[in-house]
Design an enzyme around this catalytic site. Structure first.
Site, mmCIF file in Angstrom:
data_model
loop_
_atom_site.group_PDB
_atom_site.id
_atom_site.type_symbol
_atom_site.label_atom_id
_atom_site.label_comp_id
_atom_site.label_asym_id
_atom_site.label_seq_id
_atom_site.Cartn_x
_atom_site.Cartn_y
_atom_site.Cartn_z
ATOM 1 N N LYS A 151 0.841 -1.207 0.000
ATOM 2 C CA LYS A 151 0.000 0.000 0.000
ATOM 3 C C LYS A 151 0.873 1.255 0.000
ATOM 4 C CE LYS A 151 -3.589 2.668 0.146
ATOM 5 N NZ LYS A 151 -4.653 2.622 1.159
ATOM 6 N N LYS B 11 -0.413 11.735 5.535
ATOM 7 C CA LYS B 11 -0.163 10.645 6.494
ATOM 8 C C LYS B 11 0.418 9.432 5.789
ATOM 9 C CE LYS B 11 -3.201 7.754 7.277
ATOM 10 N NZ LYS B 11 -3.578 6.371 6.845
#
Length: 291
Positions: free
Chosen positions: A170, A238
């Site tokens: 990811k 983030k």
């Protein structure tokens, strides 16, 4: 299957609903009670703590924002570990630190609990349509056990390795997405700065070898100046911090990520943290205007 679902935000709500439509029994916990409202008329159970959810579940799914959120929900005094029975499967579908994920898997195993890290790609649209791409880390036999869950949520479900591997993939995905978005912003800002209609430039690039889903989605929003939809800058920032941490730990060079992080940080500092990623083009426009 008895499934506990924790995290009913923009992604979590439609995912939980697909599990319910798939015939599973749902137990829900939400840190913000208002996110439970859409489920009040459904055949679900709502509980006051993750421990209570885990106590009645065979599988517990987490879909929250940050590494610290996952740790608290799993290991606090009222966390999943407190209530879960031996053999319960924890599936974390959040996007968090790979290193922390591996550590969480060890801690869960010490309590006789299995874990998969299964972050997703596809955004809110993919969550609503149940067409998410799901990249899964963990033991292969546990992955097979989770297929009834994943099958309700996505169409491209890939086991990519051991604990933490899902989060690594990811991070790589987000690196490519964000550096590509940076390139889209640079290209359209350059076209405009040279007196060329960015919409025309976008149309041409979409029919050439540079075409991509990132160019299509974010390029269209940049051209239309539609900055109020989608996943906000603060969440991509983030994710990119996870990339930078992973690169530092592994010794990889990611100069594109460093540049993009600088732009995202500047946008967040300017009050655009909750704005769609397509606002990235304004960072380039402002940069050109200062030169």
């Amino acid at each position: 299957m008895r499934i506990g679902f924790i995290g009913l935000g923009t992604m979590g709500q439609p995912m939980a609903r697909h599990l319910l439509r798939g015939g599973h029994q749902l137990a829900l916990y939400a840190r913000r009670p208002e996110t439970l409202q859409p489920f009040l008329d459904e055949d679900v159970q709502a509980f006051k703590s993750p421990a209570e959810v885990a106590a009645v579940s065979d599988v517990v799914v987490l879909m929250v924002t940050a590494t610290c959120d996952v740790e608290e929900l799993l290991f606090s005094d009222a966390g999943v570990v407190t209530g879960a029975k031996p053999g319960t499967l924890v599936i974390d579908m959040s996007t968090i630190s790979p290193e922390a994920t591996s550590a969480f898997a060890v801690r869960l195993a010490a309590n006789q609990l299995d874990m998969l890290d299964a972050p997703v790609s596809g955004g809110p649209h993919g969550a609503k349509q149940a067409t998410l791409t799901i990249m899964v880390g963990g033991h292969k036999n546990v992955f097979e056990r989770a297929q009834p869950v994943f099958g309700c949520l996505g169409t491209n479900i890939v086991h990519v390795g051991d604990h933490g591997a899902g989060q690594v993939v990811k991070a790589c995905h987000q690196l490519l997405l964000l550096v590509t978005a940076e390139g889209v912003a640079e290209s359209l800002a350059l076209a405009q700065n040279c007196g060329v209609d960015p919409g025309a430039a976008h149309q041409v690039m979409m029919s050439g070898i540079a075409s991509s889903r990132v160019l299509d989605l974010f390029g269209n929003r940049m051209v239309a100046r539609q900055f109020d939809a989608g996943i906000p800058v603060r969440l991509y920032r983030k994710d990119l911090q996870i990339v930078l941490d992973l690169a530092k730990e592994s010794g990889a060079k990611v100069p594109g990520a460093i540049l993009t992080m600088d732009h995202l940080s500047n946008l967040a500092s300017a009050g655009h943290g909750d704005t769609d990623l397509s606002i990235l083009i304004t960072a380039l426009e402002q940069s050109l205007a200062r030169e």
